[in-house]
Design an enzyme around this catalytic site. Structure first.
Site, short mmCIF file in Angstrom:
data_model
loop_
_atom_site.label_atom_id
_atom_site.label_comp_id
_atom_site.label_asym_id
_atom_site.label_seq_id
_atom_site.Cartn_x
_atom_site.Cartn_y
_atom_site.Cartn_z
N ARG A 176 0.80 -1.22 0.04
CA ARG A 176 -0.09 0.02 0.00
C ARG A 176 0.93 1.17 -0.11
O ARG A 176 0.54 2.37 0.74
CB ARG A 176 -0.88 0.02 1.18
CG ARG A 176 -1.91 -0.96 1.24
CD ARG A 176 -2.81 -0.95 0.05
NE ARG A 176 -4.08 -1.81 0.47
CZ ARG A 176 -4.22 -3.05 0.14
NH1 ARG A 176 -3.14 -3.75 -0.30
NH2 ARG A 176 -5.23 -3.84 0.61
N SER A 203 -10.41 -0.92 4.24
CA SER A 203 -9.58 -1.41 5.50
C SER A 203 -9.28 0.18 6.13
O SER A 203 -8.49 1.20 5.50
CB SER A 203 -8.36 -1.94 4.91
OG SER A 203 -8.43 -3.34 4.49
N GLU A 213 -4.36 2.87 7.28
CA GLU A 213 -3.95 2.85 5.99
C GLU A 213 -4.73 4.08 5.25
O GLU A 213 -4.24 4.58 4.14
CB GLU A 213 -4.71 1.64 5.45
CG GLU A 213 -4.22 1.12 4.18
CD GLU A 213 -5.30 0.78 3.16
OE1 GLU A 213 -4.95 0.79 1.93
OE2 GLU A 213 -6.21 0.52 3.67
N1 EPU Z 1 -10.02 -11.94 10.67
C1 EPU Z 1 -10.53 -12.13 11.77
N2 EPU Z 1 -11.91 -11.83 12.01
C2 EPU Z 1 -12.52 -11.21 11.02
C3 EPU Z 1 -12.20 -11.01 9.96
C4 EPU Z 1 -10.82 -11.30 9.54
O1 EPU Z 1 -9.90 -12.53 12.65
O2 EPU Z 1 -13.55 -10.54 11.43
C5 EPU Z 1 -8.76 -12.47 10.17
C6 EPU Z 1 -8.80 -14.05 9.76
O3 EPU Z 1 -7.85 -14.85 10.16
C7 EPU Z 1 -8.70 -13.88 8.14
C8 EPU Z 1 -7.60 -12.46 8.29
O4 EPU Z 1 -8.08 -11.73 9.41
O5 EPU Z 1 -8.10 -14.89 7.40
C9 EPU Z 1 -7.41 -11.62 6.78
O6 EPU Z 1 -8.88 -11.36 6.68
P1 EPU Z 1 -9.20 -10.83 4.93
O7 EPU Z 1 -8.87 -11.71 4.05
O8 EPU Z 1 -10.48 -10.07 5.28
O9 EPU Z 1 -8.08 -9.51 4.62
P2 EPU Z 1 -7.48 -8.35 5.66
O10 EPU Z 1 -6.04 -8.65 5.87
O11 EPU Z 1 -8.33 -7.99 6.91
C10 EPU Z 1 -6.82 -7.17 3.43
C11 EPU Z 1 -6.77 -5.91 2.71
C12 EPU Z 1 -8.14 -5.59 2.15
C13 EPU Z 1 -8.29 -6.84 1.05
C14 EPU Z 1 -8.28 -8.26 1.86
C15 EPU Z 1 -8.24 -9.52 0.93
C16 EPU Z 1 -5.24 -4.43 4.08
C17 EPU Z 1 -4.93 -3.50 4.88
N3 EPU Z 1 -6.56 -4.56 3.78
O12 EPU Z 1 -7.63 -7.18 4.55
O13 EPU Z 1 -8.13 -4.46 1.48
O14 EPU Z 1 -9.68 -6.79 0.38
O15 EPU Z 1 -6.86 -8.17 2.44
O16 EPU Z 1 -6.94 -9.44 0.11
O17 EPU Z 1 -4.16 -5.10 3.61
C18 EPU Z 1 -8.61 -2.28 1.50
O18 EPU Z 1 -7.46 -2.09 1.25
O19 EPU Z 1 -9.37 -1.34 1.54
C19 EPU Z 1 -9.18 -3.78 1.44
C20 EPU Z 1 -10.18 -4.04 1.83
#
Ligand code: EPU
Length: 384
Positions: free
Chosen positions: A163, A277, A380
């Site tokens: 990012r 995010s 972010e």
């Molecule tokens: N998780 C939890 N509880 C929850 C949700 C998630 O414990 O309620 C844990 C789970 O272990 C899950 C992990 O968090 O496996 C990752 O969750 P997710 O796949 O939703 O991804 P994220 O790391 O929370 C990032 C990006 C998102 C992108 C997703 C999918 C960042 C800051 N965010 O989120 O990007 O859609 O991965 O690739 O890196 C954005 O930038 O606005 C955005 C939405």
């Protein structure tokens, strides 16, 4: 064409729906507008804005908000297996994704439904489901405010990271991106390894028959992109799924699966204000991770597994998981709320949340996580 609005209300121009104003809002529709703009006469500072989907306005903005509404697209065939598409900075990024999928071109399908515009994709290195914008960007055109000329920037010089890029650091305020060129492929290159993508494809129960995948909805991009150039057509990928057998996948199938995952987890910005995010996922050392595991096992039992990903320089621990562990799912501060389905997102739940409501909740989350896990989360979302 240059359009100017004095003392402009920005509430319809930021996805968080913050009710703030700027001294001047300027919209340009063509690259040629930039050299003739009298930059020194504009109220300062100047903020270049795309879709306003990654910003938190914390107060009225005293300067100029410049929106790049440059919305053209050109397509060129690089080889039988590759194509390039150049999009104006103001093209809605998901319209480009929809178009690529409808043309059977591989590359941006995992980035489907990310809000925002093409210019921001190159500044922010947007990413999702194992793919980042830098993986498909092959060129950037920009107006150099320092040298007063147009430049073509090689993405290899942009120091792309998670990012981030030089546009956010040492080049901040210098370049105004006018167009981005993306490299697309006719040769299948499905990226299905990010958690949940394979499962979503399998669960969709859709086992497409080669050649019959319906084109995805072209949304607002209808008509913006030139249609096929008589290339080799959609090449599908034969992927083995242990439970289902072989699925024959086109980019549109992956786009549909990604849209399904996002819609289940993330709020639709048209319905509920947010900026996606809110925090970055932190990377910690192995020793620090062991301490996090120990804390998590005290809370959840001795066999508890902490979600994490090995990255080059350490271990990435999902901030969403930490926020959930600290009990913030659904937590409110005035009109702001930690989103229930994905606690990495803060939403304008009341529709009238103030910047202070959002910042108050942000600080509560940061403090709780610092106390419990010894990690300082960094937003972010850019605070303006
Ligand atoms: N998780 C939890 N509880 C929850 C949700 C998630 O414990 O309620 C844990 C789970 O272990 C899950 C992990 O968090 O496996 C990752 O969750 P997710 O796949 O939703 O991804 P994220 O790391 O929370 C990032 C990006 C998102 C992108 C997703 C999918 C960042 C800051 N965010 O989120 O990007 O859609 O991965 O690739 O890196 C954005 O930038 O606005 C955005 C939405």
């Amino acid at each position: 064409m240059v359009t100017r609005y004095d003392n402009c209300d920005l509430s319809g121009r930021n996805t968080f729906r913050m009710k703030v104003k700027c001294a001047l809002f300027v919209e340009v529709t063509a690259e040629e507008d930039l050299p003739v703009l009298d930059w020194d006469a504009l109220p300062q500072p100047v903020l270049v804005m795309g879709g306003g989907s990654n910003l938190l306005f914390t107060k009225d903005f005293p300067g100029t908000v410049l929106h790049m509404a440059i919305c053209h697209s050109e397509r060129s065939e690089e080889s039988r297996s590759e194509e390039s598409v150049t999009c104006g900075a103001g093209v809605v990024f998901d319209d480009f994704c929809a178009w690529a999928a409808s043309e059977g071109l591989w590359g941006p399908e995992n980035l489907s439904l990310i809000p925002g515009e093409v210019g921001a994709s190159a500044v922010q290195n947007i990413g999702a489901y194992g793919v980042e914008a830098k993986d498909i960007i092959s060129g950037i055109r920009a107006w150099d405010r320092q040298e007063a000329c147009f430049v073509d920037i090689d993405p290899a010089d942009c120091a792309y990271g998670y990012r981030t890029s030089k546009f956010k650091t040492e080049w901040k305020g210098r370049f105004v991106i006018t167009a981005v060129t993306y490299r697309l492929s006719r040769t299948p290159q499905p990226r299905l390894d990010y958690g949940g993508v394979r499962e979503a494809l399998e669960e969709s129960g859709k086992v497409p028959v080669p050649g019959t995948c319906p084109p995805p909805d072209m949304g607002r991009g209808r008509g913006l992109f030139p249609k096929g150039m008589g290339g080799a057509g959609t090449e599908r990928s034969e992927v083995e799924f242990p439970g289902t057998g072989t699925l024959s996948l086109a980019p549109g199938d992956i786009r549909d699966a990604i849209i399904g995952i996002r819609q289940a987890k993330l709020p639709a910005v048209e319905e509920l204000g947010s900026a996606g995010s809110f925090f970055c996922n932190p990377v910690v050392s192995r020793e620090h991770f062991e301490r996090i595991v120990a804390t998590a096992r005290e809370d959840n039992g001795p066999d508890y597994q902490v979600p994490h990903y090995e990255v080059g320089d350490g271990i990435k621990v999902p901030a969403a998981w930490m926020i959930e562990q600290c009990g913030f799912k659904g937590a409110r501060n005035g009109g702001a709320q930690v989103y229930q389905n994905q606690p990495l997102v803060i939403v304008n739940a009341s529709g009238t949340a103030s910047p202070q409501d959002i910042i108050g909740l942000e600080n509560q989350v940061i403090q709780a996580i610092a106390q419990k896990y010894g990690i300082t989360l960094h937003p972010e979302v850019e605070h303006v």
